[in-house]
Design an enzyme around this catalytic site. Structure first.
Site, PDB file in Angstrom:
ATOM      1  CB  SER A 191      12.119 -30.393  12.284  1.00  0.00           C
ATOM      2  OG  SER A 191      12.948 -30.446  13.370  1.00  0.00           O
ATOM      3  CE1 TYR A 212      15.082 -27.541   9.210  1.00  0.00           C
ATOM      4  CE2 TYR A 212      15.322 -27.798  11.693  1.00  0.00           C
ATOM      5  CZ  TYR A 212      15.128 -28.379  10.484  1.00  0.00           C
ATOM      6  OH  TYR A 212      14.899 -29.746  10.168  1.00  0.00           O
TER       7      TYR A 212
END
Length: 295
Positions: free
Chosen positions: A152, A165
């Protein structure tokens, strides 16, 4: 058997012509979003596709389209081994593994329990490690193969409220860099695909995780409001890209003879990469300013 009975494949073999086998891939987290789009894209490129999900019923549409499917929870080492063994038994090879399964545990780190952080890493970071360990002996033996780890934009740029995350994706990026150098001599490629915001159900689950696991201290309500606003827009609105855009990058990387180490996908990912050149103290001030402006 007479010559007339001989199949075309057997005739080719007898003539010394090598029969071409289809490339074979395993895609994790195929029930929706990037994983679903990636499995469909590989299938369109005439790969043999094993589309996996925690509940095999969730990939029934991909089975109808022509994918092979399997139940796979990437936190279960025995399931990981069983799926890889099945693919080897049925196909004799694994040409690509796409480690896509994952979720986002958002929330200020003080409010996120250690158990939630452990679960975040178990899926997002340890899952790809389990798959890599299972397929690498076969790829090394074949002197060929590609491992694609879906990261990501936050793997390089951690934002307030995304610590768990972002940490799991930073771990994926670091392990990918190490693994790439370790397996290069065996003809195996390791690629990171790092998209920016994606228009999918990903943010719905992230919103559910935030609501169910965060233990709000009351000190970070401005951060929660920012995430609530993002969730109400379905993510990041016009800045989001479609899952098929990411799927195209994944398939292109898997098909390349010399893939790039990292593929940022979408404008947010490409421009955010420049933030690593901004001193962290300056970034901290910008984050602080943003919190005041949007509070």
């Amino acid at each position: 058997m007479t010559d007339a009975d001989e199949s075309p494949a057997t005739a080719d073999d007898a003539a010394g012509v090598e029969t071409r086998h289809k490339d074979v891939c395993i895609v994790t987290g195929s029930s929706s979003g990037i994983g679903q789009a990636t499995a469909a894209r590989f299938l369109a490129e005439d790969w043999v596709v094993y589309a996996t999900a925690r509940d095999e019923a969730d990939v029934a549409d991909l089975a109808d389209a022509g994918c092979r499917t399997a139940e796979l929870d990437v936190t279960d080492g025995e399931q990981v081994e069983a799926v890889v063994d099945r693919v080897i038994d049925e196909q004799g090879q694994v040409d690509c593994v796409v480690n896509n399964a994952g979720f986002a545990q958002f929330g200020p780190l003080e409010d996120v329990t250690t158990e939630s952080v452990e679960r975040q890493f178990d899926v997002n970071a340890f899952g790809p490690h389990r798959l890599a360990r299972a397929v690498l002996p076969h790829m090394r033996e074949a002197c060929d193969g590609t491992i694609v780890n879906v990261s990501s934009v936050v793997g390089e740029l951690s934002l307030p409220g995304s610590g768990a995350y972002a940490g799991s994706k930073a771990a994926v990026e670091s392990m990918s860099d190490a693994l790439r150098a370790e397996v290069e001599e065996f003809g195996v490629d390791v690629v990171v695909v790092a998209p920016g915001p994606v228009d999918s159900e990903f943010y719905d689950r992230a919103d559910d995780e935030l609501a169910s696991t965060a233990q709000r201290s009351g000190a970070y309500e401005d951060i929660y409001e920012l995430y609530d606003d993002a969730a109400s827009m379905g993510g990041f609105g016009p800045a989001s890209i479609g899952p098929t855009v990411v799927a195209d990058a994944i398939v292109n990387a898997a098909s390349a003879t010399d893939p790039a180490p990292r593929y940022p996908v979408g404008p947010v990912a490409k421009y955010a990469g420049l933030a690593q050149f901004v001193p962290k103290r300056v970034r901290d001030r910008l984050f602080s300013l943003a919190r005041r402006l949007f509070a």
